[in-house]
Write a protein that holds these residues in place. Structure first.
Motif, PDB file in Angstrom:
ATOM      1  N   ASP A   1       0.826  -1.206   0.000  1.00  0.00           N
ATOM      2  CA  ASP A   1       0.000   0.000   0.000  1.00  0.00           C
ATOM      3  C   ASP A   1       0.861   1.257   0.000  1.00  0.00           C
ATOM      4  O   ASP A   1       0.622   2.192  -0.768  1.00  0.00           O
ATOM      5  CB  ASP A   1      -0.928   0.016   1.226  1.00  0.00           C
ATOM      6  CG  ASP A   1      -1.994  -1.062   1.162  1.00  0.00           C
ATOM      7  OD1 ASP A   1      -2.455  -1.374   0.043  1.00  0.00           O
ATOM      8  OD2 ASP A   1      -2.357  -1.609   2.217  1.00  0.00           O
TER       9      ASP A   1
ATOM     10  N   LEU B   1       1.042   3.633  10.442  1.00  0.00           N
ATOM     11  CA  LEU B   1       0.398   2.826   9.398  1.00  0.00           C
ATOM     12  C   LEU B   1       0.101   1.424   9.900  1.00  0.00           C
ATOM     13  O   LEU B   1      -0.971   0.865   9.645  1.00  0.00           O
ATOM     14  CB  LEU B   1       1.299   2.770   8.162  1.00  0.00           C
ATOM     15  CG  LEU B   1       1.493   4.090   7.407  1.00  0.00           C
ATOM     16  CD1 LEU B   1       2.544   3.919   6.313  1.00  0.00           C
ATOM     17  CD2 LEU B   1       0.180   4.585   6.807  1.00  0.00           C
TER      18      LEU B   1
ATOM     19  N   VAL C   1      -2.486  -0.649   7.706  1.00  0.00           N
ATOM     20  CA  VAL C   1      -2.073  -0.341   6.335  1.00  0.00           C
ATOM     21  C   VAL C   1      -0.750  -1.041   6.045  1.00  0.00           C
ATOM     22  O   VAL C   1       0.225  -0.883   6.789  1.00  0.00           O
ATOM     23  CB  VAL C   1      -1.923   1.187   6.123  1.00  0.00           C
ATOM     24  CG1 VAL C   1      -1.378   1.492   4.724  1.00  0.00           C
ATOM     25  CG2 VAL C   1      -3.263   1.887   6.336  1.00  0.00           C
ATOM     26  N   ASP C   2      -0.700  -1.789   4.974  1.00  0.00           N
ATOM     27  CA  ASP C   2       0.508  -2.512   4.590  1.00  0.00           C
ATOM     28  C   ASP C   2       1.548  -1.532   4.050  1.00  0.00           C
ATOM     29  O   ASP C   2       1.209  -0.617   3.278  1.00  0.00           O
ATOM     30  CB  ASP C   2       0.155  -3.558   3.521  1.00  0.00           C
ATOM     31  CG  ASP C   2       1.311  -4.504   3.256  1.00  0.00           C
ATOM     32  OD1 ASP C   2       2.020  -4.849   4.217  1.00  0.00           O
ATOM     33  OD2 ASP C   2       1.503  -4.889   2.084  1.00  0.00           O
ATOM     34  N   TYR C   3       2.809  -1.702   4.432  1.00  0.00           N
ATOM     35  CA  TYR C   3       3.847  -0.770   3.990  1.00  0.00           C
ATOM     36  C   TYR C   3       5.188  -1.487   3.877  1.00  0.00           C
ATOM     37  O   TYR C   3       5.393  -2.575   4.424  1.00  0.00           O
ATOM     38  CB  TYR C   3       3.980   0.397   4.983  1.00  0.00           C
ATOM     39  CG  TYR C   3       4.679   0.003   6.259  1.00  0.00           C
ATOM     40  CD1 TYR C   3       6.065   0.149   6.397  1.00  0.00           C
ATOM     41  CD2 TYR C   3       3.975  -0.553   7.324  1.00  0.00           C
ATOM     42  CE1 TYR C   3       6.722  -0.253   7.553  1.00  0.00           C
ATOM     43  CE2 TYR C   3       4.625  -0.957   8.480  1.00  0.00           C
ATOM     44  CZ  TYR C   3       5.993  -0.802   8.591  1.00  0.00           C
ATOM     45  OH  TYR C   3       6.650  -1.198   9.722  1.00  0.00           O
TER      46      TYR C   3
ATOM     47  N   ILE D   1      -4.437   8.977   3.758  1.00  0.00           N
ATOM     48  CA  ILE D   1      -4.441   7.659   3.126  1.00  0.00           C
ATOM     49  C   ILE D   1      -5.672   6.843   3.514  1.00  0.00           C
ATOM     50  O   ILE D   1      -6.249   6.135   2.691  1.00  0.00           O
ATOM     51  CB  ILE D   1      -3.143   6.901   3.495  1.00  0.00           C
ATOM     52  CG1 ILE D   1      -1.952   7.559   2.783  1.00  0.00           C
ATOM     53  CG2 ILE D   1      -3.238   5.420   3.114  1.00  0.00           C
ATOM     54  CD1 ILE D   1      -0.606   6.994   3.187  1.00  0.00           C
ATOM     55  N   THR D   2      -6.097   6.982   4.767  1.00  0.00           N
ATOM     56  CA  THR D   2      -7.196   6.143   5.270  1.00  0.00           C
ATOM     57  C   THR D   2      -8.544   6.845   5.284  1.00  0.00           C
ATOM     58  O   THR D   2      -9.572   6.206   5.481  1.00  0.00           O
ATOM     59  CB  THR D   2      -6.888   5.670   6.699  1.00  0.00           C
ATOM     60  OG1 THR D   2      -6.820   6.815   7.576  1.00  0.00           O
ATOM     61  CG2 THR D   2      -5.576   4.911   6.749  1.00  0.00           C
TER      62      THR D   2
END
Length: 346
Positions: A5, A22, A27-29, A328-329
């Motif tokens: 992401d 994140l 959230v994948d990072y 982002i979210t």
């Protein structure tokens, strides 16, 4: 080609705090750094103490504790960053520099260059948390690259019994002069202004002024370096200073050019980010930290480009994390009323 992401470029304090933020919301990072995490802090001189309180430079909700409750040293803060990464299980791809960021449809394609060979990744969003002090500010004078010249203060023991000229007039220069003096070096300092200003750490300024007044540290105010040779440095009146223009030779076994550091905005520019002024300040939306390139964000001191007078530090960049996570979210994050971070008006 591995996809994620968000890709975070840079693993300093704010980059690590963003990774924690994140991860907290699922959230994948992926996170990359050209060196080790906290690299900028690692080249501080040994035992350098932060100006900021521990509370203000702590990250990700994890308290920063020191043995005597005093302000953290370089070593203590590096240990703290390692602990944060370990406790929160933050994976950093260290020694994997990002070479290129390109927009590919609705995603970014990010190319890295670790020792094992170039790698390519895809991400919906990219955040540049690359800091603002990537390399020394060069004077551009003859002899600057001689082996006895450095832009960093190493272990002061190196300079025991030697003649050392420190060039500069900010915290790093004053601290270097004091550390070398107490390491029993013969210290001189050259500064282009007529005196040190009150931006110097409050525990350093009276000390350096007292040593200069007593003749223990030799001060050459209103001067600039014009040439460095083995064993000596030639000083001239600083730009704008009236005088006879006479050059002054100063004996020096070692030269410490503590003249500041500059940001490396090469990656930002190549990714299409617009920058403003000589400091190459990136253009971004202060509410979200998103640049003129959709999906590409900036965070931390990279927001200020090369700062002439520092206004961006770890402590006033924490809010960048909340803004980016919100953007982002889709979450709402309030902006503190006292927040003064933002790009200059063009």
């Amino acid at each position: 080609m591995l996809s994620t992401d968000v890709i975070i470029v840079g693993a300093g304090p704010v980059g690590l705090e963003l990774a924690a933020g994140l991860k907290r919301v699922g959230v994948d990072y992926l996170q990359f750094d050209a060196q080790q995490l906290g690299y900028t802090v690692s080249w501080f001189a040994p035992k350098t103490r932060f100006f900021s309180s521990n509370e203000r430079i702590s990250i990700a909700g994890i308290p920063l504790q020191t043995l005597d409750q005093s302000k953290a040293t370089r070593e203590e803060y590096l240990q703290y960053l390692r602990s944060v990464a370990t406790i929160l299980n933050l994976k950093v791809n260290a020694y994997e520099p990002v070479e290129k960021i390109t927009r590919s449809g609705r995603e970014f394609e990010v190319t890295t260059a670790p020792q094992r060979g170039k790698q390519t990744y895809r991400a919906k969003y990219v955040v540049l948390a690359t800091g603002g002090t990537a390399k020394p500010r060069m004077l551009g004078v003859p002899g600057e690259n001689l082996p006895h010249v450095s832009h960093y203060l190493a272990e002061p023991h190196i300079y025991f019994g030697q003649k050392v000229l420190v060039v500069g007039g900010r915290n790093s220069a004053v601290e270097a002069a004091l550390r070398c003096y107490y390491g029993m070096a013969d210290v001189s300092i050259s500064y282009r202004a007529s005196e040190f200003d009150d931006s110097i750490k409050y525990w350093l300024l009276p000390e350096i002024n007292s040593l200069i007044k007593a003749g223990r540290v030799h001060a050459y105010f209103n001067t600039q370096v014009v040439e460095i040779r083995p064993g000596s440095v030639t000083l001239a009146p600083a730009a704008g200073v009236r005088g006879d223009g006479r050059h002054t030779p100063v004996d020096a076994d070692f030269v410490l050019l503590m003249t500041g550091y500059v940001a490396d905005m090469t990656l930002a520019r190549s990714a299409g980010i617009e920058t403003v002024g000589l400091g190459e300040v990136p253009v971004y939306d202060n509410r979200t930290m998103e640049t003129n390139v959709p999906g590409l964000f900036v965070a931390g001191t990279a927001v200020g480009g090369t700062q002439e007078k520092y206004r961006l530090f770890i402590e006033n960049c924490h809010v960048h994390v909340d803004r980016i996570v919100a953007a982002i979210t889709g979450r709402q994050v309030p902006t503190p009323a006292h927040e003064v971070v933002g790009p200059p008006e063009s």
